[in-house]
Scaffold this motif. Structure first.
Motif, PDB file in Angstrom:
ATOM      1  N   ALA A   1     -19.084   6.473 -17.991  1.00 18.31           N
ATOM      2  CA  ALA A   1     -18.285   5.812 -16.951  1.00 18.31           C
ATOM      3  C   ALA A   1     -17.294   6.741 -16.267  1.00 18.31           C
ATOM      4  O   ALA A   1     -16.404   6.279 -15.547  1.00 18.31           O
ATOM      5  N   THR A   2     -17.431   8.055 -16.469  1.00 20.94           N
ATOM      6  CA  THR A   2     -16.624   8.999 -15.697  1.00 20.94           C
ATOM      7  C   THR A   2     -16.972   8.859 -14.215  1.00 20.94           C
ATOM      8  O   THR A   2     -18.132   8.698 -13.849  1.00 20.94           O
ATOM      9  N   THR A   3     -15.963   8.937 -13.362  1.00 20.96           N
ATOM     10  CA  THR A   3     -16.197   8.912 -11.923  1.00 20.96           C
ATOM     11  C   THR A   3     -15.972  10.306 -11.350  1.00 20.96           C
ATOM     12  O   THR A   3     -15.159  11.080 -11.871  1.00 20.96           O
ATOM     13  N   ALA A   4     -16.685  10.615 -10.275  1.00 19.48           N
ATOM     14  CA  ALA A   4     -16.543  11.925  -9.642  1.00 19.48           C
ATOM     15  C   ALA A   4     -17.023  11.827  -8.194  1.00 19.48           C
ATOM     16  O   ALA A   4     -17.895  11.015  -7.867  1.00 19.48           O
ATOM     17  N   VAL A   5     -16.452  12.644  -7.343  1.00 17.31           N
ATOM     18  CA  VAL A   5     -16.913  12.757  -5.960  1.00 17.31           C
ATOM     19  C   VAL A   5     -17.002  14.240  -5.619  1.00 17.31           C
ATOM     20  O   VAL A   5     -16.130  15.030  -6.007  1.00 17.31           O
ATOM     21  N   LYS A   6     -18.095  14.606  -4.941  1.00 12.70           N
ATOM     22  CA  LYS A   6     -18.310  15.995  -4.567  1.00 12.70           C
ATOM     23  C   LYS A   6     -18.560  16.058  -3.071  1.00 12.70           C
ATOM     24  O   LYS A   6     -19.298  15.232  -2.511  1.00 12.70           O
ATOM     25  N   LEU A   7     -17.948  17.033  -2.405  1.00 13.97           N
ATOM     26  CA  LEU A   7     -18.010  17.127  -0.953  1.00 13.97           C
ATOM     27  C   LEU A   7     -18.184  18.574  -0.531  1.00 13.97           C
ATOM     28  O   LEU A   7     -17.510  19.468  -1.053  1.00 13.97           O
ATOM     29  N   ASP A   8     -19.113  18.823   0.389  1.00 18.59           N
ATOM     30  CA  ASP A   8     -19.336  20.152   0.959  1.00 18.59           C
ATOM     31  C   ASP A   8     -18.759  20.203   2.361  1.00 18.59           C
ATOM     32  O   ASP A   8     -18.977  19.289   3.173  1.00 18.59           O
TER      33      ASP A   8
ATOM     34  N   SER B   1     -21.085  12.894  -1.734  1.00 22.04           N
ATOM     35  CA  SER B   1     -21.720  11.924  -2.628  1.00 22.04           C
ATOM     36  C   SER B   1     -20.695  11.538  -3.685  1.00 22.04           C
ATOM     37  O   SER B   1     -19.901  12.383  -4.132  1.00 22.04           O
ATOM     38  N   SER B   2     -20.715  10.256  -4.075  1.00 24.64           N
ATOM     39  CA  SER B   2     -19.719   9.764  -5.018  1.00 24.64           C
ATOM     40  C   SER B   2     -20.374   9.018  -6.169  1.00 24.64           C
ATOM     41  O   SER B   2     -21.254   8.179  -5.962  1.00 24.64           O
ATOM     42  N   ALA B   3     -19.935   9.322  -7.386  1.00 25.60           N
ATOM     43  CA  ALA B   3     -20.369   8.587  -8.580  1.00 25.60           C
ATOM     44  C   ALA B   3     -19.255   7.643  -8.993  1.00 25.60           C
ATOM     45  O   ALA B   3     -18.470   7.923  -9.910  1.00 25.60           O
ATOM     46  N   GLY B   4     -19.137   6.533  -8.279  1.00 19.91           N
ATOM     47  CA  GLY B   4     -18.165   5.511  -8.622  1.00 19.91           C
ATOM     48  C   GLY B   4     -16.719   5.855  -8.343  1.00 19.91           C
ATOM     49  O   GLY B   4     -15.812   5.129  -8.766  1.00 19.91           O
ATOM     50  N   HIS B   5     -16.485   6.958  -7.625  1.00 18.73           N
ATOM     51  CA  HIS B   5     -15.116   7.413  -7.399  1.00 18.73           C
ATOM     52  C   HIS B   5     -14.563   6.832  -6.098  1.00 18.73           C
ATOM     53  O   HIS B   5     -15.322   6.457  -5.199  1.00 18.73           O
ATOM     54  N   LEU B   6     -13.236   6.762  -6.014  1.00 16.39           N
ATOM     55  CA  LEU B   6     -12.613   6.324  -4.774  1.00 16.39           C
ATOM     56  C   LEU B   6     -12.991   7.264  -3.633  1.00 16.39           C
ATOM     57  O   LEU B   6     -13.063   8.485  -3.825  1.00 16.39           O
ATOM     58  N   PRO B   7     -13.238   6.744  -2.430  1.00 16.23           N
ATOM     59  CA  PRO B   7     -13.749   7.570  -1.335  1.00 16.23           C
ATOM     60  C   PRO B   7     -12.721   8.557  -0.800  1.00 16.23           C
ATOM     61  O   PRO B   7     -11.537   8.218  -0.701  1.00 16.23           O
ATOM     62  N   PRO B   8     -13.152   9.771  -0.464  1.00 18.81           N
ATOM     63  CA  PRO B   8     -12.253  10.696   0.238  1.00 18.81           C
ATOM     64  C   PRO B   8     -11.759  10.058   1.531  1.00 18.81           C
ATOM     65  O   PRO B   8     -12.391   9.131   2.072  1.00 18.81           O
ATOM     66  N   MET B   9     -10.638  10.544   2.032  1.00 15.59           N
ATOM     67  CA  MET B   9     -10.043   9.987   3.248  1.00 15.59           C
ATOM     68  C   MET B   9      -9.909  11.092   4.282  1.00 15.59           C
ATOM     69  O   MET B   9      -9.375  12.172   3.992  1.00 15.59           O
ATOM     70  N   LEU B  10     -10.391  10.826   5.494  1.00 11.88           N
ATOM     71  CA  LEU B  10     -10.376  11.798   6.587  1.00 11.88           C
ATOM     72  C   LEU B  10      -9.495  11.260   7.704  1.00 11.88           C
ATOM     73  O   LEU B  10      -9.752  10.165   8.229  1.00 11.88           O
TER      74      LEU B  10
END
Length: 421
Positions: free
Chosen positions: A292-299, A310-319
Motif C-alpha cells: 500500500a505504499t504510494t508513489a508518483v513519478k514524473l519526467d 504516472s501515479s501509484a495511488g499518490h496525490l496528484p502533482p500540481m502545476l
C-alpha cells in the motif's frame, strides 16, 4: 439561566482559584503565581516572578538521588515539544524552608503541566498546577503495618487500599514508562537520521530551479516513510519522484530507503514513469512493509515542454501556469504498490507546460488534516501556490509550508518538491 454582566477580571479569578497554579515562560521562568501557590510553597511574588523555577527550588544537596526536579524538567520539555498537557504521577521534590539557610523540607507533589499556545500555534507559556500530597504520603508511610492480602491486592486493617503500596507501585510504573519513553526517543532519533541520510540534499545541476523540503511529524515518536528523489535522464530530460510508505518508525524508514533506491534505479533504465512504477510494484511485492505504499513519478522534458507522469495511488502533482491557472495532474492514477493480487501495467499521461510555470510534488502530510476533507487541503495548497507562483522555488517552498501550517507542526510527515519550469 442568569448572565454575568460586565467584563470578567481574569487576573482576580486566577488569584482566587484554590488550586495552586503558576505560569512559566519557555525558559521556565516564573511569569505569574496565584495566592494558593504562594501559600503552599511559602514564597512571596517577589521571590518567584522573574526567577527561574529551578533557581527558586533547587535540588536538595542532601538527597543526590532525588529525581523529582529531573522528572519535572522532562515533563516541561514534553509539553514544549508536543504542545499537549502532561500529567505526572506523585513526585518527591524537597524545597528549601523559607527563611532558612540550606535547610530543606521533604515534600510530595502531584503536578499537571499544561501548554498555552501563542498566535503562531507554538507553546508560549506553561501552566504548572500542583497539589501538595505531603501529609497524605507521610501518613501512609507512617502506618505500613496491618496489611492483608485479600485477593484483590494489599489492604489495610480498616479496609482501605494501602497508600504506601500504591505509591511504590505507581513509582515503579512511572519509572518503567520513562524507560519506554527514552527507548522510543532513541528509536525516533535513529529513524530520523536514517531517513535524512537517504534523502538527496543536492539537486542535479540542470535543476537549479528546484527546492525540496521535509518536515517530520510533531512529537518525538512520529517518524514516517516519506521520500523524494530527482535525477538527470539526459541533457534536457529529468525525473522526479515522491513516495509515502505506510507506517512509522525504523521499519518505515528502512522500507522507504529500499523503495527509493529501487525506484531511483528503475527511473534510469525504464521507458517512462509507468514502466518504472511497474518495476517498483514487482519489487514491493517481495518487501515486507511495502504493501500500500504510494508513489508518483514524473519526467520533465525541457526541450518539448512536456510532463509525463504516472501515479501509484499518490496525490496528484500540481502545476501552476504563469497566468495563475492551477491544474492537478490526475489523469494517470492507479492503485498503490502491491495492492493487486497480481502485477499489471500502469497508466501514463502527458501534458504540456509553459516556461515559467511552477510544479509541485508532495506527500499527504502537507494537505491532510483530521476532520477535514482532502479537497479542502488541496484547495488551500492551490490558492497558496497561485499567490506565490512568481517567486523562486525556495521562496515558494517556504511560503507553502507556512500557509499550510507545517511550521506549527502536524500529525504526519510531509515531503515537498518545488520546481520552476
Amino acid at each position: 439561566m442568569s448572565e454575568v454582566s460586565g467584563d470578567i477580571d481574569y487576573a482576580a479569578l486566577f488569584d482566587a482559584v484554590p488550586t495552586p497554579l503558576s505560569v512559566l515562560d519557555r525558559d521556565f521562568v516564573f511569569v505569574e503565581a496565584n495566592q494558593a501557590y504562594l501559600e503552599i510553597t511559602g514564597r512571596t511574588r517577589d521571590e518567584l516572578i522573574g526567577h527561574h523555577l529551578f533557581d527558586v527550588f533547587p535540588v536538595n544537596p542532601d538527597d543526590p538521588d532525588a529525581d523529582g526536579p529531573e522528572n519535572l524538567l522532562a515533563s516541561f520539555r514534553r509539553v514544549l515539544e508536543t504542545g499537549k498537557p502532561d500529567t505526572m504521577i506523585l513526585q518527591r521534590y524537597d524545597i528549601p524552608r523559607p527563611g532558612s539557610e540550606g535547610r530543606y523540607e521533604e515534600r510530595y507533589w502531584s503536578p499537571v503541566n499544561t501548554p498555552v499556545l501563542g498566535e503562531d500555534g507554538s507553546v508560549s507559556l506553561i501552566v504548572n498546577r500542583v497539589e501538595d500530597a505531603t501529609a497524605y504520603v507521610r501518613d501512609s508511610l507512617a502506618h505500613p503495618t496491618g496489611l492483608a492480602d485479600t485477593g484483590g491486592g494489599l489492604r489495610a486493617a480498616d479496609g482501605k487500599i494501602a497508600e504506601s503500596e500504591l505509591y511504590a507501585r505507581a513509582r515503579e510504573l512511572y519509572e518503567h514508562n520513562e524507560r519506554l519513553r527514552r527507548a522510543h526517543a532513541r528509536e525516533h532519533e535513529v529513524a530520523l537520521t536514517l531517513q535524512k541520510a537517504m534523502l538527496p540534499t543536492h539537486m542535479p545541476l540542470e535543476l537549479r530551479n528546484a527546492a525540496v523540503r521535509y518536515r517530520p511529524a510533531q512529537g518525538s515518536l512520529n517518524v514516517c516513510g516519506d521520500w523524494y528523489d530527482m535525477i538527470n535522464l539526459s541533457e534536457d530530460r529529468f525525473a522526479v519522484a515522491v513516495g509515502d510508505v505506510v507506517g512509522r518508525g525504523l521499519e518505515a524508514a528502512s522500507v522507504m530507503g529500499q523503495l527509493r533506491s529501487a525506484l531511483s534505479a528503475a527511473m534510469r533504465v525504464a521507458d517512462g514513469p509507468a514502466q518504472a512504477l511497474y518495476g517498483l510494484d514487482l519489487y514491493a511485492r517481495s518487501l515486507d512493509g511495502a504493501l500500500a505504499t504510494t508513489a508518483v513519478k514524473l519526467d520533465i522534458d525541457t526541450h518539448t515542454h512536456t510532463l509525463t507522469y504516472s501515479s501509484a495511488g499518490h496525490l496528484p502533482p500540481m502545476l501552476c501556469h504563469p497566468d495563475g491557472y492551477t491544474e492537478l495532474l490526475d489523469q494517470a492514477t492507479d492503485v498503490p504498490l502491491a495492492a493487486r493480487s497480481r502485477p499489471s501495467h500502469r497508466p501514463q499521461a502527458i501534458t504540456t507546460y509553459v516556461p515559467g510555470s511552477a510544479l509541485i510534488l508532495y506527500t499527504d502530510g502537507l494537505v491532510e488534516r483530521r476532520e477535514e476533507s482532502i479537497d479542502v487541503g488541496l484547495k488551500r495548497l492551490s490558492e497558496s501556490l497561485t499567490r506565490h507562483r512568481d517567486l523562486g522555488p525556495e521562496e515558494i517552498a517556504d511560503n507553502l509550508l507556512e500557509d499550510l501550517g507545517m511550521n506549527r507542526g502536524t500529525a504526519d510527515d510531509a515531503a515537498l518538491v518545488v520546481i520552476k519550469l
